[in-house]
Structures are given as C-alpha cells and as structure tokens.
Design a protein around this motif. Structure first.
Motif, short mmCIF file in Angstrom:
data_model
loop_
_atom_site.label_atom_id
_atom_site.label_comp_id
_atom_site.label_asym_id
_atom_site.label_seq_id
_atom_site.Cartn_x
_atom_site.Cartn_y
_atom_site.Cartn_z
N TYR A 113 59.03 13.82 20.67
CA TYR A 113 58.88 14.95 19.75
C TYR A 113 59.45 14.59 18.37
N LEU A 114 60.57 13.90 18.38
CA LEU A 114 61.14 13.45 17.10
C LEU A 114 60.21 12.45 16.43
N THR A 115 59.65 11.55 17.23
CA THR A 115 58.72 10.56 16.67
C THR A 115 57.52 11.24 16.02
N ARG A 116 57.01 12.27 16.66
CA ARG A 116 55.87 13.00 16.09
C ARG A 116 56.26 13.69 14.78
N MET A 117 57.46 14.23 14.72
CA MET A 117 57.92 14.88 13.49
C MET A 117 57.97 13.89 12.34
N ILE A 118 58.50 12.70 12.62
CA ILE A 118 58.57 11.68 11.58
C ILE A 118 57.18 11.22 11.17
N ASP A 119 56.31 11.01 12.15
CA ASP A 119 54.93 10.60 11.85
C ASP A 119 54.22 11.63 10.97
N SER A 120 54.51 12.91 11.23
CA SER A 120 53.85 13.97 10.45
C SER A 120 54.28 13.98 9.00
N LEU A 121 55.41 13.35 8.71
CA LEU A 121 55.93 13.32 7.33
C LEU A 121 55.46 12.09 6.56
#
Length: 228
Positions: free
Chosen positions: A154-162
C-alpha cells in the motif's frame, strides 16, 4: 526570444527563459540546443552560468547532455506546465513525501535483509562515470528500492501515485543538482545500515527537506516527525 540579463538574476532567469522557449516550440523534441558559447552571448552571462542552468534542466529530465555532441531537448513542455506548480502546491507535496518516504526508510531498516541493503549501495554506485543523466536514474531507483524493501504494497502504491507530481517538482526545483543530491543519498544509506529505524526516518525526512530548501527561498522550518 532570449533577452540579455541584468546582474543578479542569472541562474533562475536563464532557466525560466529556456523553459519558456521550449514551451513556445523554439526547439523540437530531439533537437540540439545552441551551444554554451552561443547562449552565453545571447544571455550576456558567463559560460559557467549557462553550464549550471543546463545541468539543472538535465536533472529535471528536460534536456540531455551528450558529451562531444551538445545538449538535446528530451521533454517538450506545455506552456501552463512551465508555470503552474506554485510554492503552496510544492510545500504540500513535500509534506506528503516526508511522511511516506520517511516511513519507508523506517520499515526498510526493520524488514530488509543485509543482502538487500547491499543492493541499495550498488544502486548508488551505478553511473558514477556516466554523467548527470545516469545519476538521475540512480536517484529514482534508490528511492523506489527503499519503498520496495519497506515491504508494504500500500505504501509502494502511494509513492508510485506521486511519481508524476515528483517529476513536475523536479522541473521547477532546479538548485539541487545530481551529484549534490547523491551526497544526501549516502547519508540515508548510512542511516539505514546503522540498524536504527528512527534514525533512518529522520535522515530521509531531512533529505527531502534539503531538496525543498534548495529549491525555494521561503522554505518551511525543519520539522521533527513523531516517533511511531
């Protein structure tokens, strides 16, 4: 049309004018920009001022320097994109980056194996002799690897979204150049290798803050994150 500069405005004005020319279509994608000497005469500045501005644009992914051949346009800017990332939006992005990338470093210490941490060091050693473009790639890979080693999808997805917003941030944040940024990365790595997750988070947060303070005059005061 490039206009000569008054003393004291060199660095930011050179970049701003070059971005405007790019947005206006003065140079096409893949086209070679005028040489340093030509631009220095047009701007009425030294070649070193032009060189530093071009390095900053290369770090932002807008141009690419090819040794012995010149500087080529790598990314075409739209006119609104050149100007619409103001201080307020940038500050909010930095706040989010500090939160999630700091936590990524924290979990990386707790969850990564010694072998995986060695991979982080290998990333930092990549491209040492290949110029600023290679350093820029290593920068992105280093941050992505820390997020991956945090072992939280979930953290990885948040970073990818940025990533898109971070790219735009780099296009307006010109004062942190790749080799200077690399020094900050080594500090983050040493904190991760220390085995202290709280230290790793603090150093990562400071790294993001340094990036912010290099880019704008009105940088926020350093903030200490709460321990979790």
């Amino acid at each position: 049309m490039i206009r000569p500069l008054e003393r004291g405005t060199y660095y930011t004005e050179i970049i701003a004018q070059l971005k405007k020319e790019i947005a206006n279509g003065t140079w096409k994608l893949g086209e070679r920009l005028p040489g340093e000497l030509t631009l220095a005469k047009q701007f009425n500045v030294s070649r070193s001022s032009i060189r530093e501005a071009l390095k900053a644009l290369a770090y932002a992914g807008i141009v690419e320097s090819k040794p012995g051949r010149g500087t080529f346009l790598l990314h075409v800017l739209d006119a609104p994109e050149a100007d619409d990332f103001d201080d307020s939006a940038y500050a909010k992005l930095i706040e989010v980056r500090k939160l999630i990338e700091g936590q990524a470093a924290y979990w990386c210490v707790q969850r990564a194996t010694p072998q995986q941490i060695q991979q982080l060091e290998a990333i930092l050693r990549e491209g040492e002799e290949d110029g600023d473009a290679a350093l820029n790639v290593a920068h992105m890979k280093f941050h992505a690897a820390i997020a991956r080693l945090a072992d939280n999808p979930y953290l990885t997805r948040m970073i990818d979204s940025l990533n898109g917003e971070i790219k735009r941030q780099k296009e307006v944040n010109f004062k942190m150049l790749p080799r200077e940024d690399r020094k900050e990365h080594w500090k983050v790595l040493e904190a991760i290798k220390s085995g202290d997750p709280s230290l790793a988070r603090r150093v990562m947060v400071k790294h993001v803050e340094v990036f912010w303070k290099k880019g704008y005059k009105h940088a926020p005061a350093t903030e200490e994150t709460q321990e979790q």
